[in-house]
Design an enzyme around this catalytic site. Structure first.
Site, PDB file in Angstrom:
ATOM      1  N   CYS A  65       0.853  -1.189   0.000  1.00 22.97           N
ATOM      2  CA  CYS A  65       0.000   0.000   0.000  1.00 22.97           C
ATOM      3  C   CYS A  65       0.886   1.235   0.000  1.00 22.97           C
ATOM      4  O   CYS A  65       1.676   1.437   0.929  1.00 22.97           O
ATOM      5  CB  CYS A  65      -0.921   0.005   1.201  1.00 22.97           C
ATOM      6  SG  CYS A  65      -1.887   1.527   1.384  1.00 22.97           S
ATOM      7  N   CYS A  82      -1.336   6.810   5.832  1.00 27.09           N
ATOM      8  CA  CYS A  82      -2.427   6.082   6.495  1.00 27.09           C
ATOM      9  C   CYS A  82      -1.853   4.873   7.198  1.00 27.09           C
ATOM     10  O   CYS A  82      -1.159   4.058   6.577  1.00 27.09           O
ATOM     11  CB  CYS A  82      -3.478   5.647   5.468  1.00 27.09           C
ATOM     12  SG  CYS A  82      -4.824   4.648   6.177  1.00 27.09           S
ATOM     13  N   CYS A  91      -4.210   0.192   8.586  1.00 30.76           N
ATOM     14  CA  CYS A  91      -3.893  -1.234   8.452  1.00 30.76           C
ATOM     15  C   CYS A  91      -2.552  -1.494   9.132  1.00 30.76           C
ATOM     16  O   CYS A  91      -1.495  -1.493   8.492  1.00 30.76           O
ATOM     17  CB  CYS A  91      -3.855  -1.641   6.986  1.00 30.76           C
ATOM     18  SG  CYS A  91      -5.451  -1.537   6.157  1.00 30.76           S
ATOM     19  N   GLN A 113     -21.903  -6.902   8.920  1.00 36.95           N
ATOM     20  CA  GLN A 113     -20.467  -7.122   8.862  1.00 36.95           C
ATOM     21  C   GLN A 113     -19.907  -6.608   7.539  1.00 36.95           C
ATOM     22  O   GLN A 113     -20.527  -6.758   6.483  1.00 36.95           O
ATOM     23  CB  GLN A 113     -20.151  -8.611   9.012  1.00 36.95           C
ATOM     24  CG  GLN A 113     -20.580  -9.221  10.334  1.00 36.95           C
ATOM     25  CD  GLN A 113     -19.671  -8.848  11.493  1.00 36.95           C
ATOM     26  OE1 GLN A 113     -18.760  -8.033  11.349  1.00 36.95           O
ATOM     27  NE2 GLN A 113     -19.907  -9.439  12.640  1.00 36.95           N
ATOM     28  N   GLU A 148     -32.675  -6.825  19.690  1.00 36.17           N
ATOM     29  CA  GLU A 148     -31.746  -5.785  19.237  1.00 36.17           C
ATOM     30  C   GLU A 148     -32.346  -4.425  19.593  1.00 36.17           C
ATOM     31  O   GLU A 148     -33.556  -4.234  19.500  1.00 36.17           O
ATOM     32  CB  GLU A 148     -31.547  -5.901  17.721  1.00 36.17           C
ATOM     33  CG  GLU A 148     -30.882  -4.735  17.031  1.00 36.17           C
ATOM     34  CD  GLU A 148     -29.462  -4.527  17.525  1.00 36.17           C
ATOM     35  OE1 GLU A 148     -29.111  -3.371  17.799  1.00 36.17           O
ATOM     36  OE2 GLU A 148     -28.704  -5.517  17.622  1.00 36.17           O
ATOM     37  N   ASN A 162     -23.909 -11.877  20.392  1.00 40.54           N
ATOM     38  CA  ASN A 162     -22.988 -11.257  19.428  1.00 40.54           C
ATOM     39  C   ASN A 162     -22.865  -9.785  19.793  1.00 40.54           C
ATOM     40  O   ASN A 162     -23.340  -8.902  19.077  1.00 40.54           O
ATOM     41  CB  ASN A 162     -23.517 -11.433  17.999  1.00 40.54           C
ATOM     42  CG  ASN A 162     -22.585 -10.854  16.966  1.00 40.54           C
ATOM     43  OD1 ASN A 162     -21.378 -10.818  17.152  1.00 40.54           O
ATOM     44  ND2 ASN A 162     -23.142 -10.381  15.863  1.00 40.54           N
ATOM     45  N   CYS A 185     -16.064  -9.842  18.638  1.00 40.25           N
ATOM     46  CA  CYS A 185     -15.102  -9.071  17.865  1.00 40.25           C
ATOM     47  C   CYS A 185     -13.989  -8.537  18.751  1.00 40.25           C
ATOM     48  O   CYS A 185     -13.152  -7.752  18.306  1.00 40.25           O
ATOM     49  CB  CYS A 185     -15.792  -7.914  17.136  1.00 40.25           C
ATOM     50  SG  CYS A 185     -16.590  -6.723  18.221  1.00 40.25           S
TER      51      CYS A 185
END
Length: 374
Positions: free
Chosen positions: A3, A11, A14, A211, A261, A306, A333
């Site tokens: 990248c 940036c 990542c 997602q 939810e 979740n 997550c």
């Protein structure tokens, strides 16, 4: 994956860029195994790998520059726009829309919001792509001032990008580091984008969560359904159900599934999906997951959780510990809060686990763990 923006120090989103993908995946597996090392009964399945690049099917782009020369990307330390229109982790189908969207900004005279001076209108553009190529485009604005101009030029945008199904304007008047506001103005007749994930066409509304890695989300739902069907529960709760991904995949003849939810939009999407696909035995309710569980007089056979990164918390974990629920699927997550929550449920033993690489090139990942009562 290489990248140019990362190599130039522009940036650093990542953080694992430059590390081989095999090393990234092995490191995430080690991290999760280390955090859950106190559970010797836990059997690990092989991790699920993702495509290394082009996997993000939702792009949240900060708009910088000027109406005549806008940038789509991030802001630097001084609040100036940094162009990331060639970002390698964004799906190619989304990247292909950026030239047309930047041209639209100029045609509609949408002045990018300048953070240092707190002037301008257009803060973000959020683009979501479905597996069939359909698109949702959301303009995040400081006020409604620019909405008439967007409406005026919208037919030209739809002609230029016929894949667009849904367009909206999100109104975010506050000057703070949040992505969007509470008000959404729908600018197209259609308000939902069908997203084929796994075996279900989820209906994504503008403010609903889904997602961002469709390939891994499909694998996650398949794994969950495999474990659910093996447990063969008669009753299932899906807490933090979003637009119903787990609940809809858990549906089966003779099985009662309840999805919970807080987002009313997400619940309406889940209900519509269930109705359109003729799935029976499903009920969805817009309320808080913990409050719902604590208010019930009977526990189900199986619970799916979740939660967001903060985890389920001590109150819900304590209820699960006391409830008598025999099987729990925990999709996380954030393995740090997963480990903390498991410690609060000692009667529910982790027996199988799997790491799914939802976020290549970063330290983040998804983990799903099957718990059974001792």
């Amino acid at each position: 994956m290489k990248c140019a923006a990362f190599d130039a120090g522009i940036c650093r989103s990542c953080a694992l860029m430059g590390t081989t993908y095999a090393e990234q995946l092995a490191g995430k597996q080690r991290h999760c195994e280390t955090l859950l090392a106190g559970h010797p009964s836990l059997e690990w399945l092989p991790p699920v790998a993702s495509p290394e690049e082009g996997f993000r099917t939702k792009a949240k782009m900060v708009v910088g520059g000027t109406a005549d020369d806008p940038t789509l990307g991030i802001l630097d330390d001084e609040g100036r726009g940094v162009d990331l229109s060639e970002c390698g982790v964004i799906a190619p189908g989304i990247l292909a829309t950026f030239p047309t969207l930047t041209a639209f900004i100029g045609h509609a005279r949408l002045t990018p919001y300048d953070v240092p001076s707190r002037r301008g209108e257009l803060k973000h553009i959020i683009v979501t792509e479905a597996p069939d190529g359909g698109l949702m485009v959301r303009f995040v604005l400081r006020s409604e001032e620019a909405v008439p101009r967007i409406r005026k030029h919208l037919p030209a945008l739809l002609d230029a990008l016929p894949r667009i199904a849904v367009v909206s304007a999100n109104i975010h008047p506050e000057h703070k580091a949040t992505l969007e506001g509470d008000r959404e103005l729908h600018l197209t007749e259609r308000e939902t984008l069908p997203m084929r994930i796994g075996d279900v066409d989820l209906l994504l509304r503008t403010r609903s969560f889904v997602q961002t890695n469709t390939t891994i989300a499909s694998a996650l739902y398949r794994q969950a359904r495999e474990w659910i069907d093996a447990a063969d529960p008669r009753t299932v709760w899906d807490l933090y159900c979003g637009v119903g991904g787990f609940a809809l995949h858990a549906a089966a003849p003779g099985r009662e599934v309840t999805g919970i939810e807080t987002s009313a939009d997400a619940i309406e999407s889940a209900r519509t999906t269930a109705r359109q696909q003729g799935l029976e035995g499903l009920r969805f309710e817009a309320t808080d997951a913990t409050a719902f569980a604590l208010a019930q007089t009977e526990a189900p056979d199986l619970v799916i959780v979740n939660p967001p990164r903060r985890g389920i918390g001590r109150e819900l974990a304590g209820w699960l510990e006391r409830s008598g629920v025999r099987t729990v699927l925990y999709s996380s997550c954030n393995a740090v809060t997963l480990a903390k929550d498991l410690e609060a449920m000692p009667s529910l033993a982790p027996v199988r686990g799997r790491v799914l690489d939802m976020f290549p090139q970063t330290k983040h990942y998804e983990a799903i763990v099957l718990l059974e009562r001792r």
